[in-house]
Design a protein around this motif. Structure first.
Motif, PDB file in Angstrom:
ATOM      1  N   ILE A  33       0.836  -1.192   0.000  1.00 39.92           N
ATOM      2  CA  ILE A  33       0.000   0.000   0.000  1.00 39.92           C
ATOM      3  C   ILE A  33       0.876   1.248   0.000  1.00 39.92           C
ATOM      4  CG2 ILE A  33      -1.690   1.357   1.294  1.00 39.92           C
ATOM      5  CD1 ILE A  33      -2.921  -1.157   0.195  1.00 39.92           C
ATOM      6  N   VAL A  34       0.628   2.160  -0.944  1.00 38.75           N
ATOM      7  CA  VAL A  34       1.327   3.443  -0.959  1.00 38.75           C
ATOM      8  C   VAL A  34       0.312   4.567  -1.135  1.00 38.75           C
ATOM      9  CG1 VAL A  34       3.435   2.448  -1.945  1.00 38.75           C
ATOM     10  CG2 VAL A  34       1.761   3.535  -3.455  1.00 38.75           C
ATOM     11  N   ILE A  35       0.665   5.731  -0.604  1.00 38.70           N
ATOM     12  CA  ILE A  35      -0.068   6.958  -0.878  1.00 38.70           C
ATOM     13  C   ILE A  35       0.836   7.783  -1.785  1.00 38.70           C
ATOM     14  CG2 ILE A  35      -1.247   8.962   0.090  1.00 38.70           C
ATOM     15  CD1 ILE A  35      -2.411   6.352   1.073  1.00 38.70           C
ATOM     16  N   LYS A  36       0.315   8.210  -2.923  1.00 40.40           N
ATOM     17  CA  LYS A  36       1.134   8.976  -3.860  1.00 40.40           C
ATOM     18  C   LYS A  36       0.638  10.409  -3.949  1.00 40.40           C
ATOM     19  CE  LYS A  36      -1.422   8.031  -8.165  1.00 40.40           C
ATOM     20  NZ  LYS A  36      -1.330   7.458  -9.534  1.00 40.40           N
ATOM     21  N   LEU A  37       1.564  11.310  -4.271  1.00 40.94           N
ATOM     22  CA  LEU A  37       1.231  12.698  -4.557  1.00 40.94           C
ATOM     23  C   LEU A  37       1.344  12.871  -6.061  1.00 40.94           C
ATOM     24  CD1 LEU A  37       0.514  15.211  -2.812  1.00 40.94           C
ATOM     25  CD2 LEU A  37       2.861  15.972  -3.160  1.00 40.94           C
ATOM     26  N   THR A  38       0.304  13.393  -6.684  1.00 38.41           N
ATOM     27  CA  THR A  38       0.276  13.502  -8.145  1.00 38.41           C
ATOM     28  C   THR A  38      -0.423  14.784  -8.566  1.00 38.41           C
ATOM     29  OG1 THR A  38      -0.510  12.411 -10.175  1.00 38.41           O
ATOM     30  CG2 THR A  38      -1.886  12.168  -8.209  1.00 38.41           C
ATOM     31  N   SER A  82       1.502  13.600 -13.815  1.00 38.37           N
ATOM     32  CA  SER A  82       2.741  12.952 -13.374  1.00 38.37           C
ATOM     33  C   SER A  82       2.699  12.724 -11.874  1.00 38.37           C
ATOM     34  CB  SER A  82       3.958  13.818 -13.715  1.00 38.37           C
ATOM     35  OG  SER A  82       4.094  13.996 -15.107  1.00 38.37           O
ATOM     36  N   ASP A  83       3.215  11.578 -11.445  1.00 35.13           N
ATOM     37  CA  ASP A  83       3.363  11.315 -10.016  1.00 35.13           C
ATOM     38  C   ASP A  83       4.603  12.038  -9.506  1.00 35.13           C
ATOM     39  OD1 ASP A  83       1.164   9.733 -10.237  1.00 35.13           O
ATOM     40  OD2 ASP A  83       2.260   7.832 -10.187  1.00 35.13           O
ATOM     41  N   ILE A  84       4.505  12.570  -8.301  1.00 33.22           N
ATOM     42  CA  ILE A  84       5.594  13.347  -7.716  1.00 33.22           C
ATOM     43  C   ILE A  84       6.410  12.498  -6.748  1.00 33.22           C
ATOM     44  CG2 ILE A  84       6.146  15.403  -6.345  1.00 33.22           C
ATOM     45  CD1 ILE A  84       3.331  16.478  -7.393  1.00 33.22           C
ATOM     46  N   GLY A  85       5.732  11.725  -5.921  1.00 35.83           N
ATOM     47  CA  GLY A  85       6.414  10.871  -4.962  1.00 35.83           C
ATOM     48  C   GLY A  85       5.424  10.003  -4.227  1.00 35.83           C
ATOM     49  N   THR A  86       5.939   9.029  -3.489  1.00 35.75           N
ATOM     50  CA  THR A  86       5.077   8.089  -2.767  1.00 35.75           C
ATOM     51  C   THR A  86       5.577   7.877  -1.340  1.00 35.75           C
ATOM     52  OG1 THR A  86       6.329   6.120  -3.442  1.00 35.75           O
ATOM     53  CG2 THR A  86       4.540   6.833  -4.897  1.00 35.75           C
ATOM     54  N   LYS A 122      11.835   9.268  -9.892  1.00 33.58           N
ATOM     55  CA  LYS A 122      13.080   9.513 -10.613  1.00 33.58           C
ATOM     56  C   LYS A 122      12.835  10.421 -11.816  1.00 33.58           C
ATOM     57  CE  LYS A 122      17.038   6.995 -12.523  1.00 33.58           C
ATOM     58  NZ  LYS A 122      17.592   5.653 -12.840  1.00 33.58           N
ATOM     59  N   GLY A 123      13.697  11.418 -11.976  1.00 36.51           N
ATOM     60  CA  GLY A 123      13.598  12.325 -13.112  1.00 36.51           C
ATOM     61  C   GLY A 123      12.556  13.421 -12.950  1.00 36.51           C
ATOM     62  N   LYS A 124      11.990  13.572 -11.728  1.00 32.78           N
ATOM     63  CA  LYS A 124      10.927  14.554 -11.518  1.00 32.78           C
ATOM     64  C   LYS A 124      11.369  15.704 -10.609  1.00 32.78           C
ATOM     65  CE  LYS A 124       7.875  12.148 -13.829  1.00 32.78           C
ATOM     66  NZ  LYS A 124       7.273  12.643 -15.087  1.00 32.78           N
ATOM     67  N   LYS A 125      12.659  16.003 -10.587  1.00 29.56           N
ATOM     68  CA  LYS A 125      13.167  17.029  -9.675  1.00 29.56           C
ATOM     69  C   LYS A 125      12.538  18.397  -9.959  1.00 29.56           C
ATOM     70  CE  LYS A 125      17.397  18.745  -7.558  1.00 29.56           C
ATOM     71  NZ  LYS A 125      16.874  18.456  -6.221  1.00 29.56           N
ATOM     72  N   THR A 126      12.375  18.736 -11.242  1.00 31.62           N
ATOM     73  CA  THR A 126      11.769  20.016 -11.597  1.00 31.62           C
ATOM     74  C   THR A 126      10.344  20.097 -11.069  1.00 31.62           C
ATOM     75  OG1 THR A 126      13.120  20.206 -13.594  1.00 31.62           O
ATOM     76  CG2 THR A 126      11.121  21.537 -13.501  1.00 31.62           C
ATOM     77  N   LEU A 127       9.588  19.011 -11.227  1.00 32.28           N
ATOM     78  CA  LEU A 127       8.219  18.961 -10.729  1.00 32.28           C
ATOM     79  C   LEU A 127       8.184  19.044  -9.210  1.00 32.28           C
ATOM     80  CD1 LEU A 127       5.207  18.626 -11.219  1.00 32.28           C
ATOM     81  CD2 LEU A 127       5.556  16.146 -11.336  1.00 32.28           C
ATOM     82  N   MET A 128       9.126  18.374  -8.541  1.00 34.39           N
ATOM     83  CA  MET A 128       9.191  18.436  -7.081  1.00 34.39           C
ATOM     84  C   MET A 128       9.464  19.865  -6.618  1.00 34.39           C
ATOM     85  SD  MET A 128      11.415  15.052  -6.152  1.00 34.39           S
ATOM     86  CE  MET A 128      11.053  13.471  -6.913  1.00 34.39           C
ATOM     87  N   ASN A 129      10.376  20.550  -7.307  1.00 28.97           N
ATOM     88  CA  ASN A 129      10.698  21.932  -6.941  1.00 28.97           C
ATOM     89  C   ASN A 129       9.500  22.855  -7.162  1.00 28.97           C
ATOM     90  OD1 ASN A 129      13.303  21.207  -6.250  1.00 28.97           O
ATOM     91  ND2 ASN A 129      14.167  21.746  -8.232  1.00 28.97           N
ATOM     92  N   LEU A 166       3.243  24.866  -2.868  1.00 30.05           N
ATOM     93  CA  LEU A 166       2.642  24.487  -1.591  1.00 30.05           C
ATOM     94  C   LEU A 166       3.384  25.035  -0.380  1.00 30.05           C
ATOM     95  CD1 LEU A 166       1.711  20.775  -2.380  1.00 30.05           C
ATOM     96  CD2 LEU A 166       0.312  22.826  -2.634  1.00 30.05           C
ATOM     97  N   GLY A 167       4.587  25.554  -0.608  1.00 32.52           N
ATOM     98  CA  GLY A 167       5.324  26.174   0.488  1.00 32.52           C
ATOM     99  C   GLY A 167       6.109  25.218   1.357  1.00 32.52           C
ATOM    100  N   GLU A 168       6.159  23.948   0.984  1.00 30.66           N
ATOM    101  CA  GLU A 168       6.949  22.966   1.726  1.00 30.66           C
ATOM    102  C   GLU A 168       7.251  21.783   0.809  1.00 30.66           C
ATOM    103  OE1 GLU A 168       4.883  21.150   5.036  1.00 30.66           O
ATOM    104  OE2 GLU A 168       2.955  21.462   4.067  1.00 30.66           O
ATOM    105  N   PRO A 169       8.253  20.973   1.138  1.00 36.09           N
ATOM    106  CA  PRO A 169       8.615  19.838   0.280  1.00 36.09           C
ATOM    107  C   PRO A 169       7.448  18.874   0.089  1.00 36.09           C
ATOM    108  CG  PRO A 169      10.344  20.257   1.892  1.00 36.09           C
ATOM    109  CD  PRO A 169       9.171  21.110   2.287  1.00 36.09           C
ATOM    110  N   TRP A 170       7.416  18.207  -1.072  1.00 37.26           N
ATOM    111  CA  TRP A 170       6.310  17.298  -1.402  1.00 37.26           C
ATOM    112  C   TRP A 170       6.120  16.226  -0.326  1.00 37.26           C
ATOM    113  CZ3 TRP A 170       6.715  12.108  -1.614  1.00 37.26           C
ATOM    114  CH2 TRP A 170       7.990  11.558  -1.748  1.00 37.26           C
ATOM    115  N   ALA A 171       7.242  15.700   0.207  1.00 36.74           N
ATOM    116  CA  ALA A 171       7.138  14.617   1.191  1.00 36.74           C
ATOM    117  C   ALA A 171       6.431  15.083   2.458  1.00 36.74           C
ATOM    118  CB  ALA A 171       8.526  14.070   1.526  1.00 36.74           C
TER     119      ALA A 171
END
Length: 202
Positions: free
Chosen positions: A75-80, A84-88, A107-114, A120-125
């Motif tokens: 089971i994972v919760i993902k942010l999307t 594109s998915d951002i992280g899980t 992987k390869g989504k650093k621009t999207l994470m930034n 949102l004002g804070e890291p995706w995680a």
């Protein structure tokens, strides 16, 4: 959710592929199907299909969604953002506790994470962790634990591609993992406790 856990049960009992066997090796007890059903069902059953975490934003809709996991947990919760998915965050459960088994950016989504960080004002995680904490509290759990990087399978045996001396790259990956997990946990108000970062939900 039932279908996901039924497939996971089959993988636990008799791996159907190399990937199934791999999952079976690295799933910790809190991530296994028995724990998901016994301790996690009130969280899993009540989790909304899709939670908008930036409601009202005119351009980018970011959502938290539950899906089937392969590696540290079924089971994972993902942010999307829908495209594109951002992280899980992989989840496990103990009595009255939610366990974060692993945190993994795409992987390869650093621009999207930034971009997500800026929006949102804070890291995706940390955004995704807040969603999990909120739902855990609502479902009646009192504690959320994050496993320390040092306890993870991919910390002990990191995988990587490309050239370079294995020992040097392995050391760099481990340093990055320790920093990332510590940064996320401490940024969210967690305290160190042996093999975990722990937060009591008030």
């Amino acid at each position: 959710i039932r279908k996901i856990l039924i497939r996971a049960r089959r993988r636990e009992r008799g791996p159907q592929s190399r990937m199934d066997a791999y999952s079976r090796v690295i799933w910790k007890r809190s991530a296994r199907v028995r724990s998901q059903l016994k301790y996690g069902w009130k969280f899993l059953e009540s989790f909304t299909d899709s939670i908008i975490v930036n409601r009202g934003h005119p351009v980018m809709s970011i959502r938290a969604e539950m899906e089937e996991g392969i590696f540290e947990s079924p089971i994972v919760i993902k942010l999307t953002n829908g495209l594109s998915d951002i992280g899980t965050i992989s989840l496990g459960f103990k009595p009255n506790e939610v366990v974060v088994e692993a945190i993994q950016g795409m992987k390869g989504k650093k621009t999207l994470m930034n971009r997500t960080h800026r929006e949102l004002g804070e890291p995706w995680a940390n955004v995704l962790l807040r969603v999990i904490e909120f739902h855990a509290k609502k479902a009646g759990y009192s504690v959320v634990r994050i496993r320390k990087a040092e306890t993870l399978y991919h910390y002990r045996l990191p995988s990587f591609t490309g050239s370079g001396e294995r020992e040097v790259i392995t050391r760099r990956i481990r340093e990055q993992m320790r920093y990332f997990y510590s940064h996320v946990a401490k940024g969210a108000g967690y305290e160190e406790e042996k093999r975990y970062y722990v937060k009591h939900l008030s």
